[in-house]
Motif scaffolding. Structure first.
Motif, PDB file in Angstrom:
ATOM      1  N   ALA A  67       0.845  -1.198   0.000  1.00  0.00           N
ATOM      2  CA  ALA A  67       0.000   0.000   0.000  1.00  0.00           C
ATOM      3  C   ALA A  67       0.878   1.245   0.000  1.00  0.00           C
ATOM      4  CB  ALA A  67      -0.910   0.012   1.227  1.00  0.00           C
ATOM      5  N   LEU A  68       0.443   2.259  -0.738  1.00  0.00           N
ATOM      6  CA  LEU A  68       1.172   3.527  -0.764  1.00  0.00           C
ATOM      7  C   LEU A  68       1.116   4.202   0.601  1.00  0.00           C
ATOM      8  CD1 LEU A  68       1.324   6.124  -3.534  1.00  0.00           C
ATOM      9  CD2 LEU A  68       0.595   6.915  -1.296  1.00  0.00           C
ATOM     10  N   GLN A  69       2.221   4.808   1.008  1.00  0.00           N
ATOM     11  CA  GLN A  69       2.308   5.513   2.287  1.00  0.00           C
ATOM     12  C   GLN A  69       2.422   7.021   2.051  1.00  0.00           C
ATOM     13  OE1 GLN A  69       2.177   3.422   5.072  1.00  0.00           O
ATOM     14  NE2 GLN A  69       1.950   1.853   3.495  1.00  0.00           N
ATOM     15  N   SER A  70       2.068   7.790   3.075  1.00  0.00           N
ATOM     16  CA  SER A  70       2.250   9.244   3.046  1.00  0.00           C
ATOM     17  C   SER A  70       2.711   9.690   4.415  1.00  0.00           C
ATOM     18  CB  SER A  70       0.931   9.931   2.671  1.00  0.00           C
ATOM     19  OG  SER A  70       1.094  11.334   2.577  1.00  0.00           O
ATOM     20  N   TRP A  71       3.853  10.399   4.465  1.00  0.00           N
ATOM     21  CA  TRP A  71       4.473  10.796   5.738  1.00  0.00           C
ATOM     22  C   TRP A  71       4.560  12.315   5.845  1.00  0.00           C
ATOM     23  CZ3 TRP A  71       5.788   7.553   9.668  1.00  0.00           C
ATOM     24  CH2 TRP A  71       5.848   6.180   9.389  1.00  0.00           C
ATOM     25  N   HIS A  72       4.351  12.797   7.067  1.00  0.00           N
ATOM     26  CA  HIS A  72       4.396  14.239   7.339  1.00  0.00           C
ATOM     27  C   HIS A  72       5.317  14.509   8.519  1.00  0.00           C
ATOM     28  CE1 HIS A  72       3.074  18.366   8.040  1.00  0.00           C
ATOM     29  NE2 HIS A  72       2.901  18.047   9.302  1.00  0.00           N
ATOM     30  N   VAL A  73       6.037  15.638   8.469  1.00  0.00           N
ATOM     31  CA  VAL A  73       6.898  16.081   9.567  1.00  0.00           C
ATOM     32  C   VAL A  73       6.406  17.436  10.055  1.00  0.00           C
ATOM     33  CG1 VAL A  73       9.246  16.654  10.284  1.00  0.00           C
ATOM     34  CG2 VAL A  73       8.870  14.847   8.590  1.00  0.00           C
ATOM     35  N   ASP A  74       6.022  17.510  11.329  1.00  0.00           N
ATOM     36  CA  ASP A  74       5.617  18.787  11.933  1.00  0.00           C
ATOM     37  C   ASP A  74       6.840  19.645  12.222  1.00  0.00           C
ATOM     38  OD1 ASP A  74       2.913  18.390  11.909  1.00  0.00           O
ATOM     39  OD2 ASP A  74       2.698  17.963  14.038  1.00  0.00           O
ATOM     40  N   GLY A  75       6.644  20.975  12.210  1.00  0.00           N
ATOM     41  CA  GLY A  75       7.669  21.896  12.657  1.00  0.00           C
ATOM     42  C   GLY A  75       8.746  22.223  11.652  1.00  0.00           C
ATOM     43  N   TYR A  76       8.730  21.561  10.500  1.00  0.00           N
ATOM     44  CA  TYR A  76       9.819  21.720   9.547  1.00  0.00           C
ATOM     45  C   TYR A  76       9.323  21.636   8.110  1.00  0.00           C
ATOM     46  CZ  TYR A  76      13.132  21.041  13.356  1.00  0.00           C
ATOM     47  OH  TYR A  76      13.848  21.187  14.509  1.00  0.00           O
ATOM     48  N   ALA A  77      10.096  22.250   7.219  1.00  0.00           N
ATOM     49  CA  ALA A  77      10.067  21.882   5.811  1.00  0.00           C
ATOM     50  C   ALA A  77      11.326  21.062   5.566  1.00  0.00           C
ATOM     51  CB  ALA A  77      10.057  23.127   4.923  1.00  0.00           C
ATOM     52  N   PHE A  78      11.199  20.023   4.743  1.00  0.00           N
ATOM     53  CA  PHE A  78      12.354  19.193   4.417  1.00  0.00           C
ATOM     54  C   PHE A  78      12.564  19.178   2.910  1.00  0.00           C
ATOM     55  CE2 PHE A  78       8.735  16.166   5.032  1.00  0.00           C
ATOM     56  CZ  PHE A  78       8.567  15.767   3.706  1.00  0.00           C
ATOM     57  N   PHE A  79      13.723  18.705   2.503  1.00  0.00           N
ATOM     58  CA  PHE A  79      14.041  18.603   1.084  1.00  0.00           C
ATOM     59  C   PHE A  79      13.777  17.169   0.624  1.00  0.00           C
ATOM     60  CE2 PHE A  79      16.672  21.933   2.910  1.00  0.00           C
ATOM     61  CZ  PHE A  79      16.329  23.007   2.113  1.00  0.00           C
ATOM     62  N   ALA A  80      12.782  16.998  -0.249  1.00  0.00           N
ATOM     63  CA  ALA A  80      12.406  15.674  -0.757  1.00  0.00           C
ATOM     64  C   ALA A  80      13.332  15.330  -1.913  1.00  0.00           C
ATOM     65  CB  ALA A  80      10.952  15.688  -1.209  1.00  0.00           C
ATOM     66  N   VAL A  81      14.461  14.691  -1.602  1.00  0.00           N
ATOM     67  CA  VAL A  81      15.543  14.548  -2.576  1.00  0.00           C
ATOM     68  C   VAL A  81      15.406  13.318  -3.464  1.00  0.00           C
ATOM     69  CG1 VAL A  81      17.200  15.894  -1.251  1.00  0.00           C
ATOM     70  CG2 VAL A  81      17.013  13.429  -0.837  1.00  0.00           C
ATOM     71  N   ALA A  82      14.612  12.329  -3.055  1.00  0.00           N
ATOM     72  CA  ALA A  82      14.478  11.133  -3.900  1.00  0.00           C
ATOM     73  C   ALA A  82      13.285  10.300  -3.474  1.00  0.00           C
ATOM     74  CB  ALA A  82      15.747  10.287  -3.850  1.00  0.00           C
ATOM     75  N   VAL A  83      12.620   9.711  -4.460  1.00  0.00           N
ATOM     76  CA  VAL A  83      11.647   8.644  -4.260  1.00  0.00           C
ATOM     77  C   VAL A  83      11.941   7.599  -5.322  1.00  0.00           C
ATOM     78  CG1 VAL A  83       9.219   7.983  -4.330  1.00  0.00           C
ATOM     79  CG2 VAL A  83       9.855  10.179  -3.324  1.00  0.00           C
ATOM     80  N   GLU A  84      12.237   6.363  -4.894  1.00  0.00           N
ATOM     81  CA  GLU A  84      12.619   5.328  -5.846  1.00  0.00           C
ATOM     82  C   GLU A  84      12.063   3.975  -5.422  1.00  0.00           C
ATOM     83  OE1 GLU A  84      16.732   5.030  -6.803  1.00  0.00           O
ATOM     84  OE2 GLU A  84      16.892   7.113  -7.506  1.00  0.00           O
TER      85      GLU A  84
END
Length: 552
Positions: free
Chosen positions: A438-455
């Protein structure tokens, strides 16, 4: 109607008082009354949650650096709590609105949130985190406009519209909670909706929004659903993607966009077709049975209903992965940059810690639980941040109770409150490893992050060669495809207790979340605000004397 007031004068309240916000910037005030009410997005009456009698709830319209004050009156018969999804809450996890930082608002009482949308722009949302309230409402849009002095990389639109899309269950939140508490998952949703509505296509549908021929409009699209990725598209019109979760993007045109749970996109749509009605269409993705919802977009002075030729969604998750690879950060746009300033040159920062988080589903005492690295999160009776601040954390949780590297095989799951102790100003690599179908979706509170790769496949250190270290979009929610991984880079300078969670809500409810703790090295208000005077206390800290405040 919201009671909203904008104060442009220099209203200043000192740090350390009940207002954990900055002096000199304008304030906006909201008074919200949360009640039950009947809603029926799919035509079946359900006991929903309204804010000021609205479903979805009212939009918050703010500007970069505004101080936002929201007084929430809980008129439900159970505790209630709202989180501000994607708002970074600089130095102020006290206002994050999750159960690891805040006591829920008891029935018949109110609580006032105070936070600043510091150095942010873009499209966000809010929603409840208590029980299964999110399933029946209490969610809405939160926009942060650029300040007038900061140029935006496109002409001002004729109007600005918010579309809250999501899946929907007709069972109601109480029944859904019983299903999860019994050890089962929620199964497939009954359908999908757009702003709590589904057009019937009988010629009697009221339009969601109107457009004037020749003009361009901004649409903010957020997936506020529980578990279903959605494809979004306009009949006969292309969309120009201009912003994603707080970052201006390279402006590519799309016929449709996959919007995964918890994600928000901003697009421009030009009314350049024959003046008439057109459908905006949302379809479920990666489900055995496709669900589709439509709404009407009406051209002013147009003649004729929408065509019956409905654009089809794409097929397969590989299409969605390829679309992710087209997203790029607009490095030339003038806008708020992620903190600390300069971290947009993230490709030259040394990684100080690598954490791999693997999601699994296992049974504990015959009941389904979702786990991270072999541990399933249990909500504490006292918020983690409170016991940490009061110096009694050892009564509630242990730090670093999952490994940075998951076991190769996870067959047994422990139940604990997961807290990772992080180092101030470290630069961390987090790998989300999806071992399931199943596809997942993740969130981080308090920050923006750099989504550098999905493979696809399994991550290994040599995969860093494939990272985008130049213009990966700075964002706060990332999808992970089946038997795949996603890598994010994050600069940990925002002290507090911050939630990392699955946005797939049955997974979140049954344990797929954790917290990271980032303490001020010098107990200084330059790093983190003191406990607000009006914060709610509960559990083991109830009645305890307040700790001495941080120094300046």
């Amino acid at each position: 109607m919201d009671r909203i007031k904008l104060i442009s004068m220099f209203l200043c309240v000192c740090v350390g008082s009940m207002f954990m916000v900055e002096c000199g910037d304008p304030y906006i005030f909201f008074e919200w009354h949360v009640t039950y009410g009947t809603v029926s997005p799919l035509g079946v009456p359900v006991k929903g949650i309204l804010i000021n009698n609205e479903f979805p709830g009212p939009n918050i319209n703010s500007t970069t650096n505004n101080n936002v004050v929201v007084n929430v009156f809980n008129n439900l018969d159970e505790p209630f709590l709202i989180t501000w999804h994607g708002i970074q809450q600089r130095k102020n996890s006290w206002q994050d609105g999750v159960l690891g930082t805040n006591c829920p608002i008891p029935p018949g009482t109110n609580y006032t949130y105070h936070f600043q949308v510091k150095d942010q722009i873009g499209s966000y949302m809010y929603y409840p985190v208590t029980s299964m309230h999110k399933a029946v409402g209490g969610f809405g849009g939160l926009r942060i406009n650029s300040r007038a002095m900061i140029p935006v990389p496109y002409d001002p639109p004729a109007d600005d519209y918010t579309l809250m899309i999501g899946d929907w269950f007709n069972k109601g939140h109480t029944e859904l909670k019983k299903i999860l508490d019994s050890g089962r998952n929620l199964g497939r949703a009954d359908g999908v909706h757009i702003n709590g509505k589904v057009a019937k296509g009988d010629g009697k549908d009221e339009p969601l929004f109107s457009m004037e021929a020749g003009k361009t409009y901004r649409y903010r699209i957020c997936n506020a659903g529980l578990k279903t990725s959605l494809n979004f598209r306009f009949q006969g019109h292309t969309m120009k993607l201009v912003e994603m979760e707080g970052s201006h993007t390279v402006q590519n045109d799309y016929e449709s966009l996959d919007v995964h749970v918890g994600q928000c996109y901003t697009v421009l749509v030009t009314a350049d077709k024959e003046p008439r009605d057109y459908y905006v269409v949302v379809s479920s993705r990666f489900t055995k049975r496709e669900s589709t919802a439509m709404g009407i977009i009406r051209y002013m002075n147009g003649k004729g209903g929408p065509s019956s030729d409905i654009p089809k969604p794409p097929i397969g998750w590989a299409w969605s992965l390829n679309q992710f690879r087209t997203f790029r950060w607009n490095l030339t746009a003038s806008a708020a940059r992620p903190n600390p300033q300069g971290s947009y040159k993230y490709g030259g920062i040394n990684i100080t810690r690598t954490i791999t988080l693997a999601n699994t589903a296992e049974k504990v005492d015959g009941k389904l639980r979702y786990a991270i690295n072999g541990v399933s999160f249990v909500e504490p009776t006292t918020p983690l941040k409170l016991v940490e601040y009061y110096g009694v954390a050892d009564k509630v949780f242990k730090y670093n109770n999952i490994p940075d590297e998951p076991p190769a095989e996870i067959s047994k799951v422990a139940l604990e409150s997961i807290v990772l102790n992080m180092t101030h100003k470290s630069f961390v690599e987090i790998i989300f490893e999806n071992r399931e179908t199943a596809l997942q979706s993740w969130h981080v509170d308090g920050y923006a992050f750099f989504a550098v790769a999905v493979e696809i496949g399994k991550w290994s250190p040599e995969k860093r060669m494939n990272y985008n270290l130049l213009d990966a979009v700075s964002r706060h929610t990332i999808q992970v495809f089946p038997h795949s991984w996603a890598a994010i880079l994050i600069s940990l300078d925002n002290c507090g207790m911050w939630n990392i969670r699955s946005e797939i809500w049955d997974r979140h409810y049954l344990g797929q979340q954790l917290y990271i703790s980032l303490l001020s090295p010098n107990r200084s208000v330059r790093d983190e605000y003191n406990l607000p005077d009006d914060v709610m206390t509960c559990g083991v800290v109830e009645g305890m004397p307040r700790p001495p405040p941080f120094s300046s």
